[in-house]
Enzyme design. Structure first.
Site, short mmCIF file in Angstrom:
data_model
loop_
_atom_site.label_atom_id
_atom_site.label_comp_id
_atom_site.label_asym_id
_atom_site.label_seq_id
_atom_site.Cartn_x
_atom_site.Cartn_y
_atom_site.Cartn_z
N SER A 1 25.68 -22.06 9.40
CA SER A 1 26.40 -23.21 8.87
C SER A 1 27.19 -22.81 7.64
CB SER A 1 25.39 -24.28 8.49
OG SER A 1 26.00 -25.28 7.71
N TYR B 1 17.26 -27.27 4.53
CA TYR B 1 18.00 -27.00 5.77
C TYR B 1 18.90 -25.77 5.59
CZ TYR B 1 21.76 -27.24 9.19
OH TYR B 1 22.68 -26.90 10.13
N LYS C 1 18.92 -21.66 7.29
CA LYS C 1 20.03 -20.94 7.92
C LYS C 1 20.21 -19.58 7.24
CE LYS C 1 20.95 -23.97 10.98
NZ LYS C 1 20.61 -23.69 12.37
P1 NAD Z 1 21.44 -31.28 17.95
O1 NAD Z 1 20.26 -31.84 17.24
O2 NAD Z 1 22.32 -32.20 18.70
O3 NAD Z 1 20.95 -30.13 18.97
C1 NAD Z 1 19.82 -29.33 18.73
C2 NAD Z 1 19.00 -29.30 20.02
O4 NAD Z 1 17.87 -28.46 19.82
C3 NAD Z 1 18.47 -30.66 20.42
O5 NAD Z 1 18.72 -30.90 21.80
C4 NAD Z 1 16.97 -30.57 20.13
O6 NAD Z 1 16.23 -31.40 21.01
C5 NAD Z 1 16.71 -29.10 20.33
N1 NAD Z 1 15.57 -28.56 19.57
C6 NAD Z 1 15.32 -28.66 18.23
N2 NAD Z 1 14.21 -27.98 17.92
C7 NAD Z 1 13.75 -27.43 19.08
C8 NAD Z 1 12.64 -26.62 19.40
N3 NAD Z 1 11.76 -26.22 18.47
N4 NAD Z 1 12.48 -26.23 20.68
C9 NAD Z 1 13.36 -26.60 21.65
N5 NAD Z 1 14.42 -27.38 21.40
C10 NAD Z 1 14.61 -27.79 20.13
O7 NAD Z 1 22.29 -30.43 16.87
P2 NAD Z 1 23.73 -29.79 16.98
O8 NAD Z 1 24.65 -30.56 16.12
O9 NAD Z 1 24.08 -29.53 18.38
O10 NAD Z 1 23.45 -28.42 16.23
C11 NAD Z 1 23.11 -27.22 16.93
C12 NAD Z 1 22.82 -26.13 15.92
O11 NAD Z 1 23.98 -25.95 15.09
C13 NAD Z 1 21.66 -26.43 14.99
O12 NAD Z 1 20.95 -25.22 14.75
C14 NAD Z 1 22.35 -26.88 13.72
O13 NAD Z 1 21.58 -26.64 12.58
C15 NAD Z 1 23.62 -26.04 13.73
N6 NAD Z 1 24.73 -26.63 12.96
C16 NAD Z 1 25.14 -27.91 13.23
C17 NAD Z 1 26.18 -28.46 12.47
C18 NAD Z 1 26.64 -29.88 12.73
O14 NAD Z 1 27.30 -30.44 11.86
N7 NAD Z 1 26.35 -30.49 13.87
C19 NAD Z 1 26.81 -27.72 11.46
C20 NAD Z 1 26.36 -26.42 11.23
C21 NAD Z 1 25.32 -25.87 11.99
N1 UFG Z 2 30.80 -39.18 3.90
C1 UFG Z 2 31.11 -40.46 3.48
N2 UFG Z 2 30.39 -41.49 4.03
C2 UFG Z 2 29.41 -41.32 4.96
C3 UFG Z 2 29.12 -40.00 5.39
C4 UFG Z 2 29.84 -38.94 4.84
O1 UFG Z 2 31.96 -40.67 2.64
O2 UFG Z 2 28.79 -42.31 5.41
C5 UFG Z 2 31.58 -38.06 3.34
C6 UFG Z 2 30.74 -37.02 2.63
O3 UFG Z 2 30.55 -37.40 1.29
C7 UFG Z 2 31.58 -35.75 2.82
C8 UFG Z 2 32.24 -35.95 4.18
O4 UFG Z 2 32.17 -37.36 4.44
O5 UFG Z 2 32.59 -35.70 1.84
C9 UFG Z 2 31.54 -35.22 5.31
O6 UFG Z 2 30.15 -35.55 5.31
P1 UFG Z 2 29.19 -35.22 6.53
O7 UFG Z 2 27.84 -35.80 6.20
O8 UFG Z 2 29.82 -35.64 7.81
O9 UFG Z 2 29.14 -33.63 6.56
P2 UFG Z 2 28.74 -32.58 5.42
O10 UFG Z 2 29.97 -31.80 5.09
O11 UFG Z 2 28.01 -33.21 4.31
O12 UFG Z 2 27.68 -31.66 6.18
C10 UFG Z 2 27.89 -31.18 7.51
C11 UFG Z 2 26.55 -31.04 8.22
C12 UFG Z 2 25.75 -29.92 7.61
C13 UFG Z 2 26.54 -28.66 7.58
C14 UFG Z 2 27.86 -28.86 6.91
C15 UFG Z 2 28.68 -27.61 7.08
O13 UFG Z 2 25.81 -32.25 8.15
O14 UFG Z 2 24.62 -29.69 8.41
O15 UFG Z 2 28.56 -29.96 7.51
O16 UFG Z 2 29.88 -27.69 6.43
F1 UFG Z 2 25.85 -27.72 6.91
#
Ligand code: NAD
Ligand code: UFG
Length: 330
Positions: free
Chosen positions: A124, A148, A152
């Site tokens: 991330s 979190y 990572k």
């Molecule tokens: P998500 O929660 O939709 O998907 C994660 C999946 O993993 C889910 O289906 C969950 O059921 C499964 N899971 C969790 N723990 C498990 C375990 N121990 N065994 C088996 N299955 C398990 O999340 P996502 O948004 O698709 O994110 C995927 C990955 O990308 C995560 O590692 C997350 O940290 C990373 N990531 C997400 C974002 C974001 O903004 N969505 C940003 C940066 C990194």
């Molecule tokens: N925000 C609002 N109102 C809300 C939610 C968010 O104003 O109800 C704003 C936040 O303050 C920020 C922007 O929208 O400025 C984006 O916020 P998000 O919560 O959508 O995303 P973040 O950038 O905080 O974090 C996300 C994921 C993290 C990841 C990161 C990587 O949640 O897991 O992006 O850049 F690490």
């Protein structure tokens, strides 16, 4: 290639499974549905027109992981499974460290034992902490403000050290920026449980009327309109970045930002959603959310140069597809 996808029923994983099968790869999914639903598997099959093997298992369970590796012959693995709610990680640090770090350890160990030499990891942009934007892969990682983010950074270290010690084992550490949007079919998308933390799913639920009003967290940041700036990336572009990463993975430790390189403010994103979808999203300006930074966007040039991958979709595509998914599924 035969690819194991952990967390393949989740938001990014499900889109990546579709892209992998479209590119001709065979996949096996493992998920415990802690943050997803089993219906997603049918939808992946419906979109791709292809079948795949599935294991309902927890990847922190070494016995289950061992069985999956023993029963199959994988060329590579993409590890999405993890817990991802930043706020919750502050409340429940042990659950986050356990799930996200132990899963990485167990999967890396199984890869060495069964000679699965390509490991792609979901990292991330949060690992950059308060570095100066745009973030480049060579920057020193700064401590993040939450468990979190630490999970990572620690997983990156574990995989880096493992690859250094085992020359046949290669890793790709993919640092995602802010994925939004959904598959254009509207069949798969982001479907968080409860009240969303992230901006886009919150905006979608205000648009349907399930939530009353969006709170914009701060308009006094040092950004063009004072609201937070992020690098929003369409989840289908992000999925294709994984295909490029695993197809190009041969040796060593490879780190890539997967972002667009462009920053968009909260108000720009909300206004694009309102305009493109022709629907109102009431909002009010509130105080800053603790732990947020002003700006977060990628230098996305390395992935383009080395993987031949770059994003294709616009902010307009992202807000249209997010809304298409929400209105078909709420
Ligand atoms: P998500 O929660 O939709 O998907 C994660 C999946 O993993 C889910 O289906 C969950 O059921 C499964 N899971 C969790 N723990 C498990 C375990 N121990 N065994 C088996 N299955 C398990 O999340 P996502 O948004 O698709 O994110 C995927 C990955 O990308 C995560 O590692 C997350 O940290 C990373 N990531 C997400 C974002 C974001 O903004 N969505 C940003 C940066 C990194
Ligand atoms: N925000 C609002 N109102 C809300 C939610 C968010 O104003 O109800 C704003 C936040 O303050 C920020 C922007 O929208 O400025 C984006 O916020 P998000 O919560 O959508 O995303 P973040 O950038 O905080 O974090 C996300 C994921 C993290 C990841 C990161 C990587 O949640 O897991 O992006 O850049 F690490």
């Amino acid at each position: 290639m035969n690819i194991l996808v952990t967390g393949g029923a989740g938001y990014i994983g499900s889109h990546t499974c579709v892209s992998l099968m479209e590119a001709g790869h065979n996949i096996t999914i493992v998920d415990n549905f802690i943050n997803s639903k089993k219906e997603v598997l049918d939808r992946i099959k419906e979109i791709s027109g292809k079948d795949f093997k599935f294991y309902k298992a927890d990847v922190t369970n070494e016995v289950s992981v061992e069985k999956i590796f023993a029963e199959n012959s994988f060329d590579g693995l993409i590890h999405f499974a993890g817990l991802k709610a930043v706020g919750e990680s502050v409340e429940k640090p042990l659950e986050y460290y356990y799930n996200n770090v132990v899963s990485t350890l167990i999967l890396a160990k199984a890869c060495l034992k069964y000679k699965v030499n390509k490991f792609v990891f979901s990292s991330s942009a949060t690992v950059y902490g308060e570095n100066q934007v745009p973030f480049t892969e060579t920057m020193e990682l700064l401590p993040t403000t939450n468990p979190y983010g630490e999970t990572k950074a620690i997983s990156e270290r574990i995989l880096t050290d493992t690859a250094k010690a085992n020359p046949d084992f290669s890793v790709s550490l993919l640092r995602y920026f802010n994925p939004i949007g959904a598959h254009e079919s509207g069949l798969i998308g982001e479907d968080p449980n409860g009240i969303p933390n992230n901006l886009m799913p919150f905006v979608s639920k205000v648009a349907t009327g399930q939530l009353e009003k969006l709170s914009v967290f701060g308009n006094d940041y040092d950004t063009p309109d004072g609201t937070g700036v992020r690098d929003y990336i369409h989840v289908v572009d992000l999925a294709e970045g994984h295909v490029a990463a695993i197809e190009n993975l041969d040796t060593g430790v490879n780190v890539f930002n997967l972002g667009t390189g462009k920053g968009t403010s909260v108000l720009e994103l909300v206004n694009a959603f309102i305009k493109i979808n022709d629907i109102d999203v009431p909002y009010e300006i509130k105080g800053r959310r603790p732990g947020d930074i002003a700006s977060c966007y990628a230098d996305a040039s390395k992935a383009e140069q080395e993987l031949g991958w770059k994003t294709k979709k616009t902010i307009e595509d992202m807000v249209r597809d997010s809304w298409n998914f929400e209105r078909k599924n709420y």
